[in-house]
Design a protein around this motif. Structure first.
Motif, PDB file in Angstrom:
ATOM      1  N   GLY A   1      26.101  -9.843  19.492  1.00 44.14           N
ATOM      2  CA  GLY A   1      25.315 -10.439  18.411  1.00 44.14           C
ATOM      3  C   GLY A   1      24.576 -11.689  18.868  1.00 44.14           C
ATOM      4  O   GLY A   1      23.408 -11.896  18.529  1.00 44.14           O
ATOM      5  N   VAL A   2      25.254 -12.517  19.666  1.00 44.25           N
ATOM      6  CA  VAL A   2      24.633 -13.760  20.131  1.00 44.25           C
ATOM      7  C   VAL A   2      23.513 -13.453  21.120  1.00 44.25           C
ATOM      8  O   VAL A   2      22.446 -14.087  21.088  1.00 44.25           O
ATOM      9  CB  VAL A   2      25.689 -14.705  20.759  1.00 44.25           C
ATOM     10  CG1 VAL A   2      25.024 -15.848  21.505  1.00 44.25           C
ATOM     11  CG2 VAL A   2      26.599 -15.268  19.673  1.00 44.25           C
ATOM     12  N   ILE A   3      23.721 -12.446  21.992  1.00 41.87           N
ATOM     13  CA  ILE A   3      22.680 -12.098  22.968  1.00 41.87           C
ATOM     14  C   ILE A   3      21.448 -11.535  22.247  1.00 41.87           C
ATOM     15  O   ILE A   3      20.309 -11.913  22.541  1.00 41.87           O
ATOM     16  CB  ILE A   3      23.233 -11.102  24.009  1.00 41.87           C
ATOM     17  CG1 ILE A   3      24.241 -11.807  24.913  1.00 41.87           C
ATOM     18  CG2 ILE A   3      22.098 -10.525  24.849  1.00 41.87           C
ATOM     19  CD1 ILE A   3      25.109 -10.864  25.709  1.00 41.87           C
ATOM     20  N   PHE A   4      21.691 -10.647  21.268  1.00 39.98           N
ATOM     21  CA  PHE A   4      20.553 -10.154  20.485  1.00 39.98           C
ATOM     22  C   PHE A   4      19.863 -11.314  19.778  1.00 39.98           C
ATOM     23  O   PHE A   4      18.628 -11.407  19.778  1.00 39.98           O
ATOM     24  CB  PHE A   4      20.990  -9.095  19.463  1.00 39.98           C
ATOM     25  CG  PHE A   4      19.873  -8.723  18.525  1.00 39.98           C
ATOM     26  CD1 PHE A   4      18.842  -7.905  18.958  1.00 39.98           C
ATOM     27  CD2 PHE A   4      19.837  -9.210  17.235  1.00 39.98           C
ATOM     28  CE1 PHE A   4      17.780  -7.594  18.110  1.00 39.98           C
ATOM     29  CE2 PHE A   4      18.782  -8.907  16.378  1.00 39.98           C
ATOM     30  CZ  PHE A   4      17.764  -8.088  16.821  1.00 39.98           C
ATOM     31  N   SER A   5      20.669 -12.207  19.196  1.00 39.12           N
ATOM     32  CA  SER A   5      20.098 -13.358  18.478  1.00 39.12           C
ATOM     33  C   SER A   5      19.267 -14.222  19.421  1.00 39.12           C
ATOM     34  O   SER A   5      18.193 -14.705  19.057  1.00 39.12           O
ATOM     35  CB  SER A   5      21.203 -14.213  17.863  1.00 39.12           C
ATOM     36  OG  SER A   5      21.929 -13.473  16.924  1.00 39.12           O
ATOM     37  N   PHE A   6      19.786 -14.403  20.647  1.00 36.69           N
ATOM     38  CA  PHE A   6      19.060 -15.211  21.630  1.00 36.69           C
ATOM     39  C   PHE A   6      17.679 -14.618  21.907  1.00 36.69           C
ATOM     40  O   PHE A   6      16.660 -15.304  21.807  1.00 36.69           O
ATOM     41  CB  PHE A   6      19.868 -15.313  22.925  1.00 36.69           C
ATOM     42  CG  PHE A   6      19.129 -15.985  24.047  1.00 36.69           C
ATOM     43  CD1 PHE A   6      18.947 -17.363  24.042  1.00 36.69           C
ATOM     44  CD2 PHE A   6      18.586 -15.247  25.084  1.00 36.69           C
ATOM     45  CE1 PHE A   6      18.243 -17.988  25.067  1.00 36.69           C
ATOM     46  CE2 PHE A   6      17.886 -15.866  26.106  1.00 36.69           C
ATOM     47  CZ  PHE A   6      17.709 -17.237  26.099  1.00 36.69           C
ATOM     48  N   PHE A   7      17.641 -13.321  22.214  1.00 38.06           N
ATOM     49  CA  PHE A   7      16.353 -12.706  22.560  1.00 38.06           C
ATOM     50  C   PHE A   7      15.430 -12.628  21.344  1.00 38.06           C
ATOM     51  O   PHE A   7      14.235 -12.875  21.443  1.00 38.06           O
ATOM     52  CB  PHE A   7      16.566 -11.312  23.166  1.00 38.06           C
ATOM     53  CG  PHE A   7      17.076 -11.352  24.577  1.00 38.06           C
ATOM     54  CD1 PHE A   7      16.350 -12.018  25.568  1.00 38.06           C
ATOM     55  CD2 PHE A   7      18.272 -10.753  24.927  1.00 38.06           C
ATOM     56  CE1 PHE A   7      16.819 -12.070  26.870  1.00 38.06           C
ATOM     57  CE2 PHE A   7      18.742 -10.800  26.227  1.00 38.06           C
ATOM     58  CZ  PHE A   7      18.016 -11.458  27.194  1.00 38.06           C
ATOM     59  N   GLN A   8      15.991 -12.284  20.190  1.00 36.77           N
ATOM     60  CA  GLN A   8      15.152 -12.195  18.988  1.00 36.77           C
ATOM     61  C   GLN A   8      14.545 -13.564  18.675  1.00 36.77           C
ATOM     62  O   GLN A   8      13.345 -13.677  18.424  1.00 36.77           O
ATOM     63  CB  GLN A   8      15.991 -11.686  17.809  1.00 36.77           C
ATOM     64  CG  GLN A   8      15.170 -11.125  16.646  1.00 36.77           C
ATOM     65  CD  GLN A   8      14.591 -12.195  15.743  1.00 36.77           C
ATOM     66  OE1 GLN A   8      15.082 -13.316  15.712  1.00 36.77           O
ATOM     67  NE2 GLN A   8      13.523 -11.857  15.034  1.00 36.77           N
TER      68      GLN A   8
ATOM     69  N   ARG B   1      19.521 -29.070  13.996  1.00 34.87           N
ATOM     70  CA  ARG B   1      19.424 -30.028  12.907  1.00 34.87           C
ATOM     71  C   ARG B   1      18.158 -29.783  12.078  1.00 34.87           C
ATOM     72  O   ARG B   1      18.193 -29.720  10.855  1.00 34.87           O
ATOM     73  CB  ARG B   1      19.451 -31.437  13.494  1.00 34.87           C
ATOM     74  CG  ARG B   1      18.945 -32.554  12.627  1.00 34.87           C
ATOM     75  CD  ARG B   1      19.838 -32.797  11.430  1.00 34.87           C
ATOM     76  NE  ARG B   1      19.398 -33.959  10.676  1.00 34.87           N
ATOM     77  CZ  ARG B   1      18.282 -34.018   9.950  1.00 34.87           C
ATOM     78  NH1 ARG B   1      17.507 -32.976   9.862  1.00 34.87           N
ATOM     79  NH2 ARG B   1      17.972 -35.109   9.302  1.00 34.87           N
ATOM     80  N   LEU B   2      17.019 -29.620  12.790  1.00 33.09           N
ATOM     81  CA  LEU B   2      15.748 -29.449  12.081  1.00 33.09           C
ATOM     82  C   LEU B   2      15.660 -28.071  11.425  1.00 33.09           C
ATOM     83  O   LEU B   2      15.197 -27.938  10.294  1.00 33.09           O
ATOM     84  CB  LEU B   2      14.582 -29.637  13.062  1.00 33.09           C
ATOM     85  CG  LEU B   2      14.481 -31.029  13.691  1.00 33.09           C
ATOM     86  CD1 LEU B   2      13.480 -31.023  14.843  1.00 33.09           C
ATOM     87  CD2 LEU B   2      14.089 -32.062  12.654  1.00 33.09           C
ATOM     88  N   GLY B   3      16.129 -27.051  12.142  1.00 31.02           N
ATOM     89  CA  GLY B   3      16.007 -25.674  11.644  1.00 31.02           C
ATOM     90  C   GLY B   3      16.915 -25.409  10.463  1.00 31.02           C
ATOM     91  O   GLY B   3      16.489 -24.874   9.434  1.00 31.02           O
ATOM     92  N   LEU B   4      18.185 -25.777  10.594  1.00 24.93           N
ATOM     93  CA  LEU B   4      19.122 -25.505   9.496  1.00 24.93           C
ATOM     94  C   LEU B   4      18.846 -26.402   8.289  1.00 24.93           C
ATOM     95  O   LEU B   4      19.178 -26.050   7.161  1.00 24.93           O
ATOM     96  CB  LEU B   4      20.579 -25.648   9.962  1.00 24.93           C
ATOM     97  CG  LEU B   4      21.089 -24.564  10.921  1.00 24.93           C
ATOM     98  CD1 LEU B   4      22.604 -24.597  11.005  1.00 24.93           C
ATOM     99  CD2 LEU B   4      20.631 -23.180  10.532  1.00 24.93           C
ATOM    100  N   GLN B   5      18.206 -27.556   8.535  1.00 23.95           N
ATOM    101  CA  GLN B   5      17.791 -28.394   7.402  1.00 23.95           C
ATOM    102  C   GLN B   5      16.822 -27.619   6.509  1.00 23.95           C
ATOM    103  O   GLN B   5      16.976 -27.584   5.278  1.00 23.95           O
ATOM    104  CB  GLN B   5      17.122 -29.675   7.914  1.00 23.95           C
ATOM    105  CG  GLN B   5      16.641 -30.588   6.796  1.00 23.95           C
ATOM    106  CD  GLN B   5      15.661 -31.650   7.285  1.00 23.95           C
ATOM    107  OE1 GLN B   5      15.526 -31.895   8.484  1.00 23.95           O
ATOM    108  NE2 GLN B   5      14.975 -32.270   6.356  1.00 23.95           N
TER     109      GLN B   5
ATOM    110  N   THR C   1      19.116 -15.235  12.953  1.00 19.95           N
ATOM    111  CA  THR C   1      19.550 -15.334  14.348  1.00 19.95           C
ATOM    112  C   THR C   1      19.670 -16.805  14.759  1.00 19.95           C
ATOM    113  O   THR C   1      20.544 -17.156  15.550  1.00 19.95           O
ATOM    114  CB  THR C   1      18.582 -14.605  15.296  1.00 19.95           C
ATOM    115  OG1 THR C   1      17.248 -15.080  15.069  1.00 19.95           O
ATOM    116  CG2 THR C   1      18.622 -13.113  15.083  1.00 19.95           C
ATOM    117  N   GLY C   2      18.802 -17.658  14.203  1.00 23.16           N
ATOM    118  CA  GLY C   2      18.924 -19.095  14.464  1.00 23.16           C
ATOM    119  C   GLY C   2      20.269 -19.614  13.991  1.00 23.16           C
ATOM    120  O   GLY C   2      20.926 -20.399  14.675  1.00 23.16           O
TER     121      GLY C   2
END
Lengths: 148, 129
Positions: free
Chosen positions: A88-95, B80-84, A31-32
């Motif tokens: 998908g982005v909203i779910f990703s945001f909350f997750q 930047r930090l996370g995807l690294q 999700t990040g």
């Protein structure tokens, strides 16, 4: 010195029994990634379309939100693409938000007991799905007229 | 891993010595993201409508443009930090890893610069009519 390629390489994805805490961790990363790419690129497009004036803002709305009555096939497809992407982005945001808070708690050394850890991982998913569902229902009833 | 000798460090074995700084910065930017994205969501939710006039006036205010710029900085820093970490964990070919890390830096710095410039230009110079 042993050959580099033969050493076991972290993280050892294949050797653990799968559990919800493992899912919470890998989903947090996935999700990040979605937020970092789809989320931020759409935000940048939206911001620049506001600064670009009325016409460029309308272009954003036409392709992302709703092309209206005289939509071309491509614009309708684009609208539905971005609606699914938004879901998908909203779910990703909350997750990512709830999972991130769970990580901050764990950073203080709390919540590592097996049961607490498993429960909090479940809570992250339940909260994320619930919040996504609520936002989706709100948007559908408020803006899309699909319920009418 | 390397024994920590000078030649081991030259060969890229062992730690770079920036681990705790990375870890702490990831948490600081996470807190920034938490506050700023909740601000953005609430602020958007309470807009009366989403016409160009409304959002353009909204974005041009200092009380919106400044947190928006902070949000771009905090989020792209966190990206930047996370995807690294993401790249370092899953891409084991040294050449591909280097290429992706360079690409990541271009993406976050370019994205943040574009976003900050856009918001600042809008706030300072207004919208072309």
């Amino acid at each position: 010195m042993a050959s580099k390629a033969e050493r076991p390489i972290s993280p050892h994805l294949g050797i653990y029994r799968r559990g919800v805490h493992m899912m919470a961790s890998i989903t947090h990363r996935a999700t990040g990634f979605i937020l970092a790419t789809a989320g931020m690129l759409t935000l940048l497009w939206w911001l620049s379309s506001i600064g670009g004036g009325e016409e460029s803002y309308q272009t954003f709305l036409t392709y992302v939100v709703d092309a209206g009555e005289e939509a071309t096939g491509f614009q309708t497809a684009s609208n539905w693409f971005f609606r699914l992407l938004a879901l998908g982005v909203i779910f990703s945001f909350f997750q990512h938000l709830f999972s991130g808070i769970r990580h901050l708690v764990m950073d203080m050394g709390a919540g590592f007991e097996l049961n607490a850890n498993r429960t909090s991982a479940w809570l992250v998913f339940i909260a994320a799905f619930t919040a996504t569902g609520l936002v989706a229902l709100y948007v559908i009833y408020e803006y899309l007229d699909l319920g009418a | 891993m390397g024994s920590g000798t000078n030649i081991g460090k030259v060969r890229g074995l062992g730690s770079a010595g920036h681990g705790s700084e990375h870890w702490i910065n990831q948490r600081i930017s996470a807190l920034g993201n938490l506050l700023l994205t909740l601000w953005l969501a609430a602020s958007l939710f309470w807009l009366p409508d989403y016409t160009h006039k409304t959002v353009a006036e909204w974005l041009a205010q200092p009380s919106v443009a400044v947190p928006m710029i902070l949000l771009l900085v905090s989020v792209f820093w966190h990206v930047r930090l996370g995807l690294q970490v993401f790249i370092e964990d899953y891409v084991h070919n040294e050449g591909n890893k280097l290429a992706l890390l360079v690409l990541l830096n271009f993406y976050v710095i370019g994205g943040a610069a574009f976003g900050i410039f856009t918001v600042a230009k809008h706030a300072f110079a207004g919208t072309p009519v």
